[in-house]
Structures are given as structure tokens and as C-alpha cells.
Motif scaffolding. Structure first.
Motif, short mmCIF file in Angstrom:
data_model
loop_
_atom_site.label_atom_id
_atom_site.label_comp_id
_atom_site.label_asym_id
_atom_site.label_seq_id
_atom_site.Cartn_x
_atom_site.Cartn_y
_atom_site.Cartn_z
N VAL A 147 0.86 -1.18 0.00
CA VAL A 147 0.00 0.00 0.00
C VAL A 147 0.90 1.23 0.00
O VAL A 147 1.92 1.26 0.67
N GLU A 148 0.51 2.22 -0.80
CA GLU A 148 1.24 3.47 -0.82
C GLU A 148 0.36 4.53 -0.18
O GLU A 148 -0.82 4.64 -0.46
N TYR A 149 0.95 5.31 0.72
CA TYR A 149 0.23 6.34 1.45
C TYR A 149 0.81 7.70 1.09
O TYR A 149 2.01 7.86 0.98
N ILE B 7 4.76 7.40 1.09
CA ILE B 7 5.30 6.41 2.01
C ILE B 7 4.77 5.06 1.54
O ILE B 7 3.56 4.88 1.42
N SER B 8 5.66 4.11 1.25
CA SER B 8 5.27 2.77 0.84
C SER B 8 5.46 1.81 2.00
O SER B 8 6.49 1.83 2.66
N ASP C 6 9.22 2.51 3.11
CA ASP C 6 10.07 3.34 2.25
C ASP C 6 9.50 4.75 2.19
O ASP C 6 8.30 4.93 1.95
N PHE C 7 10.36 5.73 2.39
CA PHE C 7 9.96 7.13 2.37
C PHE C 7 10.44 7.79 1.09
O PHE C 7 11.54 7.52 0.61
N SER C 8 9.64 8.70 0.55
CA SER C 8 10.08 9.49 -0.59
C SER C 8 11.11 10.51 -0.11
O SER C 8 11.29 10.71 1.09
N LYS D 214 3.74 16.61 15.49
CA LYS D 214 2.78 16.13 14.48
C LYS D 214 2.58 14.64 14.61
O LYS D 214 3.52 13.88 14.83
N LEU D 215 1.33 14.22 14.46
CA LEU D 215 0.96 12.81 14.53
C LEU D 215 0.24 12.45 13.24
O LEU D 215 -0.72 13.10 12.85
N PHE D 216 0.76 11.42 12.52
CA PHE D 216 0.19 11.00 11.25
C PHE D 216 -0.27 9.55 11.34
O PHE D 216 0.46 8.70 11.85
N ASN D 217 -1.46 9.25 10.84
CA ASN D 217 -1.88 7.87 10.65
C ASN D 217 -1.36 7.44 9.29
O ASN D 217 -1.78 7.97 8.27
N ILE D 218 -0.42 6.51 9.29
CA ILE D 218 0.15 6.02 8.03
C ILE D 218 -0.83 5.09 7.35
O ILE D 218 -1.06 5.16 6.15
#
Length: 107
Positions: free
Chosen positions: A18-20, A27-28, A41-43, A96-100
Motif C-alpha cells: 500500500v502506498e500512502y 510512504i510505501s 520506504d519514504f520518498s 505532528k501525529l500521522f496515521n500512516i
């Protein structure tokens, strides 16, 4: 080809990853479902240094933390210590808080 929309910022390209998109940065996360290891994996544009990834189980309990303290773009996280089930991946970077997204652990 398996494809569905989780939210407007998630794209499933096949049934194994899944890619987010966070703030237009990719973010993969794969494989999904995972067994012993999960790859993230981060861009080039994602700011993630000195961040932390949280694995949150279906009861809302943080069951694993992974520190992203280096400048690496690719991480392999050992998931063999997690029980089978669905987990929410959350990243905290500063305040900052992110839901991946959501992953499955399958044993």
C-alpha cells in the motif's frame, strides 16, 4: 489487480503493498500482510528524522515502537514479535501525529 480506496490519500497498487500520501509525500508499506518483517520506504520529501512509528493493535494499545533516528529512506522492521491481527501504523514527528495506515500481521 486488487484495488480499493481507503481514503483519498491511499492507493493500493496490488494486493501486497500500500502506498500512502502524507502532505503530497509518498510512504510505501509492504508486504501487507506481513509476517516476520515490514518494509517502510519514504520518498525524498518526507521529513521523518527523529520520528517514531507506533504499531497500535485492535484494542488501541501501542504494542511496538520503532525509532526513525537516521536519514535512511528504507526501513525493515521486525514484526515477528507481534501476534496475528490488524494494526494501525502511526508516526509521530515532533508535535505532528500521522496515521500512516493499516497493516495485517499474519503468522
Amino acid at each position: 489487480r486488487c484495488q480499493f480506496t481507503y481514503r483519498c490519500d491511499v492507493e493500493v497498487t496490488d494486493c501486497n503493498s500500500v502506498e500512502y500520501w502524507m502532505d503530497n509525500n509518498l510512504i510505501s508499506v509492504y508486504p501487507n500482510p506481513a509476517n516476520e518483517f515490514l518494509r517502510i520506504d519514504f520518498s525524498d520529501l518526507v521529513e521523518y528524522q527523529n520520528s517514531e512509528i507506533y504499531f497500535i493493535n485492535s484494542l488501541g494499545v501501542v504494542t511496538k515502537r520503532f525509532n526513525l533516528s537516521t536519514t535512511e529512506k528504507n526501513y525493515s522492521i521486525f514484526t515477528g514479535d507481534l501476534t496475528s491481527g490488524m494494526y494501525i501504523l502511526r508516526m509521530q514527528s515532533g508535535t505532528k501525529l500521522f496515521n500512516i495506515g493499516t497493516i495485517l500481521i499474519y503468522k
